[in-house]
Write a protein that holds these residues in place. Sequence first.
Motif, PDB file in Angstrom:
ATOM      1  N   TRP A   1       0.982  -1.239   0.092  1.00 31.19           N
ATOM      2  CA  TRP A   1       0.120   0.048  -0.010  1.00 31.19           C
ATOM      3  C   TRP A   1       0.884   1.123  -0.020  1.00 31.19           C
ATOM      4  O   TRP A   1       2.005   1.211   0.693  1.00 31.19           O
ATOM      5  N   TRP A   2       0.511   2.146  -0.828  1.00 37.93           N
ATOM      6  CA  TRP A   2       1.217   3.271  -0.896  1.00 37.93           C
ATOM      7  C   TRP A   2       0.477   4.656  -0.972  1.00 37.93           C
ATOM      8  O   TRP A   2      -0.580   4.589  -1.632  1.00 37.93           O
ATOM      9  N   GLU A   3       0.953   5.559  -0.496  1.00 41.87           N
ATOM     10  CA  GLU A   3       0.153   6.985  -0.393  1.00 41.87           C
ATOM     11  C   GLU A   3       0.885   7.832  -1.570  1.00 41.87           C
ATOM     12  O   GLU A   3       2.081   7.870  -1.552  1.00 41.87           O
ATOM     13  N   THR A   4       0.046   8.279  -2.417  1.00 40.07           N
ATOM     14  CA  THR A   4       0.530   8.900  -3.636  1.00 40.07           C
ATOM     15  C   THR A   4      -0.267  10.139  -4.173  1.00 40.07           C
ATOM     16  O   THR A   4      -1.591  10.269  -3.513  1.00 40.07           O
ATOM     17  N   ASP A   5       0.151  10.987  -4.687  1.00 40.03           N
ATOM     18  CA  ASP A   5      -0.538  12.254  -5.318  1.00 40.03           C
ATOM     19  C   ASP A   5      -1.410  11.780  -6.630  1.00 40.03           C
ATOM     20  O   ASP A   5      -2.511  12.496  -6.787  1.00 40.03           O
ATOM     21  N   ALA A   6      -0.881  10.700  -7.393  1.00 45.24           N
ATOM     22  CA  ALA A   6      -1.590  10.242  -8.306  1.00 45.24           C
ATOM     23  C   ALA A   6      -1.662   8.702  -8.519  1.00 45.24           C
ATOM     24  O   ALA A   6      -0.950   7.991  -8.227  1.00 45.24           O
ATOM     25  N   VAL A   7      -2.801   8.177  -8.891  1.00 52.78           N
ATOM     26  CA  VAL A   7      -3.300   6.800  -9.011  1.00 52.78           C
ATOM     27  C   VAL A   7      -2.090   6.039  -9.835  1.00 52.78           C
ATOM     28  O   VAL A   7      -1.525   5.100  -9.828  1.00 52.78           O
ATOM     29  N   ASP A   8      -1.626   6.680 -11.142  1.00 51.66           N
ATOM     30  CA  ASP A   8      -0.691   6.101 -12.151  1.00 51.66           C
ATOM     31  C   ASP A   8       0.799   6.494 -11.654  1.00 51.66           C
ATOM     32  O   ASP A   8       1.668   6.698 -12.509  1.00 51.66           O
ATOM     33  N   ALA A   9       1.091   7.154 -10.498  1.00 51.34           N
ATOM     34  CA  ALA A   9       2.314   7.329 -10.193  1.00 51.34           C
ATOM     35  C   ALA A   9       3.204   6.159 -10.145  1.00 51.34           C
ATOM     36  O   ALA A   9       2.751   5.113  -9.943  1.00 51.34           O
ATOM     37  N   GLU A  10       4.514   6.436 -10.483  1.00 51.68           N
ATOM     38  CA  GLU A  10       5.712   5.301 -10.601  1.00 51.68           C
ATOM     39  C   GLU A  10       5.757   5.052  -9.098  1.00 51.68           C
ATOM     40  O   GLU A  10       6.264   5.642  -8.330  1.00 51.68           O
ATOM     41  N   LEU A  11       5.654   3.561  -8.932  1.00 55.87           N
ATOM     42  CA  LEU A  11       5.911   3.283  -7.349  1.00 55.87           C
ATOM     43  C   LEU A  11       6.983   2.007  -7.452  1.00 55.87           C
ATOM     44  O   LEU A  11       6.863   1.259  -8.467  1.00 55.87           O
ATOM     45  N   PRO A  12       7.768   1.790  -6.546  1.00 51.00           N
ATOM     46  CA  PRO A  12       8.584   0.604  -6.447  1.00 51.00           C
ATOM     47  C   PRO A  12       7.671  -0.730  -6.517  1.00 51.00           C
ATOM     48  O   PRO A  12       6.745  -0.789  -5.742  1.00 51.00           O
ATOM     49  N   GLU A  13       8.327  -1.699  -7.348  1.00 44.22           N
ATOM     50  CA  GLU A  13       7.563  -2.985  -7.427  1.00 44.22           C
ATOM     51  C   GLU A  13       8.466  -4.095  -7.094  1.00 44.22           C
ATOM     52  O   GLU A  13       9.677  -3.944  -7.421  1.00 44.22           O
TER      53      GLU A  13
END
Length: 85
Positions: free
Chosen positions: A51-63
Amino acid sequence: MTVVTLMWEARAVQGRGAELLEWARAQLLPYEPLRRETFRAPQDRVLVLTWWETDAVDAELPELPEPAADLVTRPVHRWRFESVD
């Protein structure tokens, strides 16, 4: 802010589920998510949710990366979910 959940699911070669589970647990991300849970299921499957808190749904997140090809029966399945509650 939006909470995005990343789902990572892989199926190990028969009899190697414990090895895949250990591999998934050992994978470090460049920074910590709000929450991370790891599950196992029949047929040597492993599931990791982050789970990540972010400003944009399509933000680049580590996987989590792909495991070694000889450890899994197919490419990893990945899905992205946006919290609605």
